[in-house]
Structures are given as C-alpha cells and as structure tokens.
Design a protein around this motif. Structure first.
Motif, PDB file in Angstrom:
ATOM      1  N   HIS A  29      -5.437  16.351  -5.301  1.00 37.81           N
ATOM      2  CA  HIS A  29      -4.232  15.900  -5.712  1.00 37.81           C
ATOM      3  C   HIS A  29      -4.133  14.423  -5.124  1.00 37.81           C
ATOM      4  N   VAL A  30      -3.885  13.658  -6.050  1.00 33.66           N
ATOM      5  CA  VAL A  30      -3.837  12.225  -6.174  1.00 33.66           C
ATOM      6  C   VAL A  30      -2.499  11.391  -5.851  1.00 33.66           C
ATOM      7  N   GLN A  31      -2.291  10.833  -4.648  1.00 34.48           N
ATOM      8  CA  GLN A  31      -0.912   9.957  -4.962  1.00 34.48           C
ATOM      9  C   GLN A  31      -1.470   8.424  -4.863  1.00 34.48           C
ATOM     10  N   ALA A  32      -0.795   7.739  -6.020  1.00 38.91           N
ATOM     11  CA  ALA A  32      -1.220   6.621  -6.302  1.00 38.91           C
ATOM     12  C   ALA A  32      -0.187   5.587  -6.033  1.00 38.91           C
ATOM     13  N   LEU A  33      -0.447   4.304  -5.598  1.00 39.18           N
ATOM     14  CA  LEU A  33       0.551   3.204  -5.544  1.00 39.18           C
ATOM     15  C   LEU A  33      -0.178   1.769  -5.761  1.00 39.18           C
ATOM     16  N   THR A  34       0.793   0.791  -6.125  1.00 36.56           N
ATOM     17  CA  THR A  34      -0.142  -0.568  -6.193  1.00 36.56           C
ATOM     18  C   THR A  34       0.794  -1.215  -4.854  1.00 36.56           C
ATOM     19  N   VAL A  60      -7.784  -8.588   2.109  1.00 36.11           N
ATOM     20  CA  VAL A  60      -8.724  -9.068   1.133  1.00 36.11           C
ATOM     21  C   VAL A  60      -8.999 -10.397   1.081  1.00 36.11           C
ATOM     22  N   LEU A  61     -10.151 -10.744   0.829  1.00 36.13           N
ATOM     23  CA  LEU A  61     -10.744 -12.267   0.669  1.00 36.13           C
ATOM     24  C   LEU A  61     -10.765 -12.299  -0.902  1.00 36.13           C
ATOM     25  N   GLY A  62     -10.392 -13.674  -1.351  1.00 36.05           N
ATOM     26  CA  GLY A  62     -10.615 -13.741  -2.763  1.00 36.05           C
ATOM     27  C   GLY A  62      -9.039 -13.860  -3.548  1.00 36.05           C
ATOM     28  N   PRO A  63      -9.271 -14.010  -4.960  1.00 37.61           N
ATOM     29  CA  PRO A  63      -8.206 -14.110  -5.558  1.00 37.61           C
ATOM     30  C   PRO A  63      -7.579 -12.916  -6.111  1.00 37.61           C
ATOM     31  N   ALA A  64      -7.406 -11.855  -5.418  1.00 40.08           N
ATOM     32  CA  ALA A  64      -6.869 -10.625  -6.023  1.00 40.08           C
ATOM     33  C   ALA A  64      -5.415 -10.820  -6.453  1.00 40.08           C
ATOM     34  N   ALA A  65      -4.859 -10.340  -7.530  1.00 38.95           N
ATOM     35  CA  ALA A  65      -3.592 -10.315  -7.990  1.00 38.95           C
ATOM     36  C   ALA A  65      -2.736  -9.194  -7.253  1.00 38.95           C
ATOM     37  N   GLU A  66      -3.600  -8.002  -7.193  1.00 37.56           N
ATOM     38  CA  GLU A  66      -2.926  -6.910  -6.673  1.00 37.56           C
ATOM     39  C   GLU A  66      -3.923  -5.853  -6.239  1.00 37.56           C
ATOM     40  N   LEU A  67      -3.389  -4.963  -5.291  1.00 37.02           N
ATOM     41  CA  LEU A  67      -4.512  -3.803  -5.013  1.00 37.02           C
ATOM     42  C   LEU A  67      -4.085  -2.466  -5.574  1.00 37.02           C
ATOM     43  N   GLU A  68      -4.837  -1.774  -6.064  1.00 35.25           N
ATOM     44  CA  GLU A  68      -4.498  -0.496  -6.417  1.00 35.25           C
ATOM     45  C   GLU A  68      -5.090   0.579  -5.360  1.00 35.25           C
ATOM     46  N   VAL A  69      -4.238   1.568  -4.939  1.00 39.37           N
ATOM     47  CA  VAL A  69      -4.719   2.286  -3.888  1.00 39.37           C
ATOM     48  C   VAL A  69      -4.290   3.912  -4.263  1.00 39.37           C
ATOM     49  N   GLU A  70      -5.212   4.732  -4.009  1.00 40.77           N
ATOM     50  CA  GLU A  70      -5.209   6.047  -4.261  1.00 40.77           C
ATOM     51  C   GLU A  70      -5.518   6.708  -3.028  1.00 40.77           C
ATOM     52  N   LEU A  71      -4.828   7.801  -2.716  1.00 40.70           N
ATOM     53  CA  LEU A  71      -4.814   8.450  -1.610  1.00 40.70           C
ATOM     54  C   LEU A  71      -5.149   9.999  -2.125  1.00 40.70           C
ATOM     55  N   VAL A  72      -6.251  10.231  -2.190  1.00 36.13           N
ATOM     56  CA  VAL A  72      -6.806  11.659  -2.666  1.00 36.13           C
ATOM     57  C   VAL A  72      -6.965  12.722  -1.553  1.00 36.13           C
TER      58      VAL A  72
END
Length: 882
Positions: free
Chosen positions: A241-246, A224-236
């Motif tokens: 069926h969704v598996q989510a994580l940060t 990631v480029l830029g001031p991201a504090a965190e990333l949200e990820v979903e694996l669909v």
C-alpha cells in the motif's frame, strides 16, 4: 543532467610504515593494519598463544595507505557537477592528501567525512589519494599533557584513551587484548552529483486509546543539496500500500549554496501495521522513498530509500511499592527485556561481515532473547546489525561510546562528540529496534570512587558542571539528551548512564529500588555465592555474569602448544583478562564442585573436565539470575524487575570470559540456560538457600565456623514454584512437582500436582514457602533429592526446572545410567536412571544444537536435542563422571 553516482574505492590500495620504503598491496578497503600485516606474514596471529605481545610494536608506528583513481567523466565545476570523497570511518588520527594537497585531518573514528574535490582533480593523469595514520596512544599522551586542567581518570586501561575518540576496547579490557590498530575501517567512496539527498527524518506519533482506532500521524523531513525543484515521497506500507505526496514546502538550510530543507504535511493513517518486539507481534516495516526532481518536473536527480518501523516506545519509571519502576512499554504492552550485552564481535572490525552480524542476531533470537545492549566501549555498529534487529524483533539499547572513565570537556573534544552523536543518530534513528540511547557505561562509578563533585539534586546549571571535577556530566545530562531530542524527537528514549538511578545507582553502591543496576557482587565486589542472586536484583539488571571456559575445540584453536593446554598454564591465564581470575574462578569452582574430579573426568582430559565445571557453574549462575529476576516481572502495576542483560553475549577474540557464546559463535551451556529461562512459558523452582561456607565479607564471619551446619540442607527444606509468561493471553495447564532421590533415582515422596491458570505477560506464583515434611516421605532416613517442576499445557511438557541441594561437591554420583540414542538423523535422545547434573555435549564450530547443558531426572520426558552440521558422534560429560 548527471544523476547521483557512487564509486566505492575498495581495491587498488597499498600500505607501508614510516620505516619502510616498499609499498605492499592491501587486500581490500575497509581494512586495518594488523590484518594486512598478517596476510603478508609479517606478524603472527595475535589471537593465538601469547602473540598479542609480539605485535605490540605495530601500534607504535605511523602507517600509510594509498590508491589512485581516475577523474569521473562527468566531473567539473563548469557543469555544476559536484565530486566528493566520502570517508565513512578513519581509525583514528588520519591526515588525507589528494595529489599532494592536504584535504582532511581526522581525529574521531566514529565520524564520517565528506570532502569536495572537483577543484583538485587531475585532468590528464590519475589522482593519488593517501591516508597517513599516526599512533593513537602517542597522540593520546600528547592530548593528556596538553590539557592539564582535566584529571584523566581511566579504568581498565591506559590513561591515553580518555581524550581519544576511538573504540575504547582497542586499549584492552578485562576480556579483550591490547590491539591498537588503525586504518580506513569503513568504506571510502567517490561520489558525483548535481543534487544529493543528505538526510531523511520521519517524525511520528502513535495515538492509542482503548476501544478506539490506533492513529499514526507522521511528518517527513528531507535535507537536499542541489537545484531540486521538488521532492517526491512514497511511504510504502506492508502489502505494497503506497501513500505518495510531493514536498514543495522548502526553506533554506543552514548551509551556503543551494541547500534546502523540505517538510511534508502531516500524514494520517488509522490502524497502521506496527513493529513489535519478537514474541509480541509481527515486525512490520515500511519503506520511505524520496526522489529529487529537476526543474523539468520529470528528471530524477537523486533517490534515497529507508526502511522504517512504526512503534510507540515508552520507558516506564513510575513510583510503586518497590521504589520506582524501570521497564519498556511497546505499543501499549509491557515488555520484559531479557537479553544480552554486546561488545564488538572482533578486535579487527572490517573482518565482521553483514552475514556475521545476521548470524549473531539470529542466534540471539533463537535463544528467546528480546533485547541487546550495545556497550559504550565499542562502536556504533554497522547498519547490518540494526537491520537484523529490525527484521528479527530485537530491541536495541544503544550506549553512546563512553565507558569507565572521566572524560574531558575542552571545546574541541565537545565539538567532536557533538558531530559524532548527531551523525550516528541520523544514521540509526529510522531503525525501530533502536529503543533507548544511553549516555555511557559506568562513568558515574568514578564519581563515588574518587569523590568527584556531583550534586544531582541541587546543581542544575550545565555551565557549572564544566568547572567541576566531573565535567563529563555536561555530556551525559545536557549535550547528549539535547541531541537526542533534536535528532529523534518522536521515537527515541534517553537514559543518562548505565547504571543510573536518578543520580544514586552506580556499580559501587547498587540501589535496587530505582533505575538500572550492574550487579557485580557476583564475581567482582564481594564475590557472593551465585545462589544469593535472587536477593541481589534491581529494577532492571543491565549487567551481571560469571566467567567460564569455552569448549575445548575453541581452546585448541588459540592454544597451539599441547603442553599449554591445561588449566592455569601461562597461555590459558594470558587468555583470561578478568581481574584476579586465578583466585575467583578457582574459588567459585572449588566452592561448588570437587576439583579432584578434574583429574579423571572427560575421558582423561583434565582441561576438558575443568572447562566443563566452569561452564556448569556459569550456566547455574546465569540461569538463576534470569529465572529469579524474571519472576519479579510480577504483574501490571507491580513490575519489580523490568529486564535482565547478561554480561556478555560474545567475545572479540578467543578467550576465557563472561561470554555465553564464544568468539567462533560456539555456544556455552549458559546460552541454553537463558534460552530455557526466557521461554514464552517458563516454570521455575528454587529451594531455601543455606550457606555452607563463610567469607570475610559475610556478616556472620568469625574464626569459629561452627555456625555453618551442613545438616540443615537435609532438615530445613522449603521451596517456591512459579511460572513466568510473555504470552499476551492466559494459559491453562498443570505444574507437576517431583522429589527424586539423587542416590536411587526414586521419588522420595508423592508428587504435587497443581492446576494453574498462568497470568498473561506476568508471573504466576504456584507454591510459596512450601515446607518439605520428611514425615510424609517414602524413605526411612532423610537423604538428598532433586526437586523438579514441570509445566504441562495441552498434554505437552513445555518447560521444566530443577533445584539441587548445595553444594554439589557434597553429593555422590555413582552410575547414573545415562542413555544416549539417535532415533533419527539429526536427533539425539538423552535420558538417565538417576538424576544427572550438568549434562553437556562438547560443541565445536559448525555444529548447532537445539539444547545443551541440562540436568536429567529419571521418569521425566527424554531430552530431545536436534543436531545440525555434525556427522560424528557427539562426546559428552556430566558432573561427577568417572
């Protein structure tokens, strides 16, 4: 806070040459110079007649493209907003200026460029973007002269392509024209963002063990480029069926400024839905969604999505009774890879739309093919190509873009190649269809032909390879495999070259015991009879083929002068780039068929008659290769042949070539021969081959050709029958073998009926070396007959095959008693009273048939052909029609 926005600069462009003052409008970008000149009627269509020669001057000039755009309203360094120009592909030597300042110099067609421009944007005026393209051949010649330390050995084409990272087929090939075009061949975009997701990678392992659950373990990486504090990820997963994580586990990336790499904890899923090749299971795909979240915990700064399929791919190279195997195993299942080699679908690449790609891959799937090899002299294809392969279950063998040359290794060249390879791997690695990355096409043949330095077993020092007369070994055996391991450590396979057999197998010296082979002793090399193909295979035949004319409707589109529409005319020969084609095609046709038939067959059209004979020849040869080498798939632990790829599926312009489908996507009979040979259950029959002619390359050659006794085709007859299966369960049925007189259409002896249990995913031998005994025949004297084998399962004939005595030209075909009916709209029924060889409907663009180019045997099931797109009566012919 600004989100990530993308504006495609597709319109408002204009172009001119260095010799012109006036700018002319560009239809749209992506673009290349030849298509723009054609649209302005400044050059003729180079695909027609001999116009390729008339447009050669275009490649000698410098051409410029330019456009204007306004400064984005949210651009500006003060607010931390980045503004980039993105050039997905510039062909090839390009200098880019923005508001009269040089911002980029590019020399690699396969590389994407991103340039930060917020500090160059005009505040109260339009921004002027200009791209100047220099002639590729001229720059190539300069590079050759600048690097005398390299011997630039280049086959097929001009030496100048060696140091130039441009689609190599643009220099011409033995099936393609010389059209050295240029232009912004991929999109040009203006991007603004505060945060941007530059890359996503999913590493995974699939653990499979008998009797236990299949387990998927995956790790997600994001840059990631830029001031991201965190990333949200979903694996669909399929079924939503969704598996989510940060993702908070971040570290500095090797870039200046706020650039971060995030890594997820390992995900675990039991019995996941896997991606399978077509015919072996469903093509289940997941979606990975990544969002960049601002410091407030809720604002989405950027979002990216990728479709991914999880599969376990292995290249099985194990010692066995035949040498060393070479085949793919997907999700624990051995897969016979029957498919095609692919060249670019057009000489002018922006003309190929996503729908065109989809149409081509759908055609491949309809032909019962499971794999496509992207050849190394073309391009890394568009995303739409691989997406279609993902969705339709087509495996992809992906060459890196090197073909038929000894490439240089000076530092700038290697750096450019590394960027090219990494970028394209990152773009394509999430596609489950992309199974194998291959270093090059046929570059190792130069080692043998020119006696270059190459000690595979004793010299393992990559640095020493750079100092040898074959320095490109460093690219194929060190640089590229390192990149593949870095960029796709869990899902990509690598093979140094095609052909390749542990340093031994080349196109000059085929080693049938190891690796993949290009079998060019058919047509090229010794130009052996196609009937010898069963003995000319290997562990994986990744190239072989036979030249044929396209259908007459296609010929009439590229030969506009009626007087030139004849076999052997200057225009027809111009549209056949194959080396020595004048000799070889006539030799193959003349050996097998009566050339005099061309004077009256096909309703008095000699061109149609000759085209038909070449098509039947190609279908016979290609079909024999697939049937016999698929027979060698054998069984588990004895996979003598792991796959067959015809050269080639398609054309880049209208031409006489090896393609089994022409430039307009009109299928030749060979396409259907592959379709029948690659059916899920396919029966095969072959009789003992007797040479009827002698060649200088034959061991038996001598001045007295009396050793060739044509009577043996009647008196010494033995045959084999087998069934090949790609089904994962056994099938029970029966095989019926008939012997039908070519003269009368009657059976010359009683049929053989064998009850069979067809081995799952393998070959079942039904009859081997079965001798034909004339004493058991129902005729008084020996005569020529067709052997037909038909496979019946559940009371339905699912496959049939025929074996004819060779050569066909020695046979007579009076009054075949052919009946063509149309029992219902869109359906044609064909039958015959006597055996018919090479029944072919004349096909044309926009008409789609379910079958064509088949043989007919009386007493067999009528051949039913579904017809789409035609309201007219189909014309047809067959071998020997008068």
């Amino acid at each position: 806070m600004a989100r990530h926005t993308v504006h495609v600069l597709s319109s408002g462009w204009e172009f001119k040459s260095e010799a012109d003052e006036k700018w002319l409008p560009v239809s749209q970008v992506p673009s290349n110079i030849h298509t723009e000149l054609m649209r302005h009627h400044l050059i003729p269509d180079p695909f027609k007649d001999r116009n390729e020669l008339e447009v050669a001057w275009v490649a000698e000039r410098t051409w410029s493209y330019r456009t204007t755009f306004t400064t984005p309203s949210d651009g500006g360094r003060a607010r931390g907003v980045k503004v980039d120009l993105v050039f997905e592909g510039l062909d090839t030597f390009a200098t880019v200026t923005l508001n009269d300042r040089v911002i980029l110099k590019s020399d690699n067609m396969f590389v994407e460029h991103r340039v930060s421009i917020e500090h160059l944007l005009a505040e109260n005026a339009d921004n002027v973007l200009e791209i100047v393209f220099e002639p590729a051949r001229r720059r190539g010649l300069e590079l050759v002269k600048a690097h005398p330390e390299h011997d630039f050995i280049v086959h097929q084409t001009d030496v100048t392509r060696g140091p130039v990272r441009k689609a190599q087929y643009h220099w011409g090939w033995d099936w393609g024209p010389i059209l050295l075009t240029c232009g912004p061949w991929k999109p040009v975009m203006l991007e603004t963002y505060v945060s941007r997701i530059e890359d996503i990678r999913v590493d995974y392992d699939i653990h499979m063990s008998q009797g236990a659950a299949t387990v998927l373990e995956a790790t997600i990486h994001a840059h990631v480029l830029g001031p991201a504090a965190e990333l949200e990820v979903e694996l669909v997963f399929p079924g939503e069926h969704v598996q989510a994580l940060t993702l908070r586990d971040r570290r500095d990336a090797p870039h200046s400024g706020s650039s971060w790499r995030y890594t997820s904890t390992k995900l675990r899923s039991e019995n996941p839905q896997l991606w399978w090749p077509r015919g072996y299971g469903p093509q289940d795909l997941c979606e990975v969604r990544v969002r960049s979240i601002a410091g407030d915990g809720s604002t989405v700064l950027a979002e990216e999505k990728k479709a991914i399929g999880f599969r376990k791919a292995e290249l099985i190279q194990e010692k066995d009774q035949f040498g060393q195997s070479f085949y793919f195993r997907i999700n624990g299942v051995d897969v016979f890879s029957g498919g095609s080699c692919w060249i670019p679908a057009h000489s002018f690449l922006p003309e190929v739309s996503p729908q065109h790609y989809r149409d081509w891959i759908e055609l491949l799937a309809e032909g019962n093919q499971t794999i496509i090899r992207v050849w190394g002299g073309g391009i890394y294809e568009a995303d739409a190509f691989y997406t279609a392969c993902d969705e339709l279950g087509i495996l992809v063998w992906q060459d890196f873009m090197f073909a038929c040359a000894s490439y240089p290794t000076y530092p700038d060249f290697l750096a450019s190649v590394e960027t090219e390879a990494r970028q394209n791997m990152r773009r394509l690695r999430h596609h489950p269809s992309v199974t194998l990355w291959c270093g090059n096409n046929e570059d190792y043949q130069l080692v043998e032909r020119y006696n270059l330095e190459y000690n595979f077993d004793s010299d393992k020092d990559p640095q020493s390879w750079l100092k040898s007369t074959f320095p490109a070994r460093y690219i194929y055996e060190h640089l590229l495999p390192t990149i593949v391991q870095d960029e796709s450590p869990s899902s990509a396979l690598y093979h140094p070259s095609s052909p390749w057999g542990n340093g031994r197998s080349t196109t000059l010296q085929v080693d049938a015991t190891v690796g993949d082979v290009h079998q060019w002793d058919l047509w090229n090399g010794e130009a052996k009879p196609w009937q010898r193909l069963p003995q000319m295979g290997g562990r994986f035949v990744s190239e072989f083929g036979m030249v044929a004319y396209p259908h007459v409707d296609t010929i009439e589109q590229f030969v506009t002068e009626p007087a030139e529409r004849r076999a052997g005319s200057a225009t027809m020969d111009f549209h056949n780039k194959a080396v020595a084609h004048e000799r070889r095609l006539l030799a193959y046709v003349g050996e097998n068929f009566r050339l005099v038939e061309c004077q009256w067959a096909c309703r008095g059209d000699p061109l149609a008659a000759f085209a038909h004979l070449t098509q039947v020849l190609q279908a016979d040869a290609v079909g024999a290769g697939y049937r016999s080498w698929r027979r060698h798939w054998g069984r588990e632990g004895a996979r003598r042949c792991g796959g067959v790829l015809v050269w080639q599926l398609n054309d880049c312009w209208p031409v006489v070539s090896w393609a089994v489908v022409d430039y307009y996507r009109v299928r030749k009979p060979a396409f259907y021969a592959i379709q029948r040979a690659m059916a899920p259950l396919a029966v095969g029959v072959a009789r003992k081959f007797h040479d009827w002619t002698a060649r200088p390359a034959d061991a038996l050659w001598r001045r007295n050709t009396g050793h060739v006794d044509h009577r043996t085709a009647l008196t010494d007859i033995s045959f084999d029958v087998w069934v090949a299966s790609s089904k994962l369960e056994t099938a029970t049925g029966k095989v019926v073998v008939r012997f039908v007189s070519i003269r009368t259409g009657e059976d010359v002896r009683e049929r053989i009926v064998e009850e069979v249990e067809v081995r799952a995913n393998g070959t079942t031998e039904v009859l081997v070396g079965c001798k034909f005994d004339w004493d058991k025949a129902s005729v008084a004297e020996p005569e020529h007959f067709v052997i037909q084998a038909a496979l019946w399962v559940g009371g339905v004939q699912v496959s049939s095959d025929t074996s004819w005595p060779d050569p066909i030209k020695y046979l007579d075909f009076p009054d075949r008693g052919i009946t063509v009916k149309t029992p219902s709209q869109g359906l044609v029924e064909v039958s015959a009273a006597k055996p018919v060889k090479g029944f072919v409907f004349a096909e044309r663009q926009g008409v789609k048939l379910s079958d064509n180019g088949f043989d007919l045997v009386p007493g067999d099931e009528p051949r039913l052909v579904r017809v789409e797109g035609s309201r007219d009566e189909l014309s047809w012919t067959f071998v020997g029609r008068s």
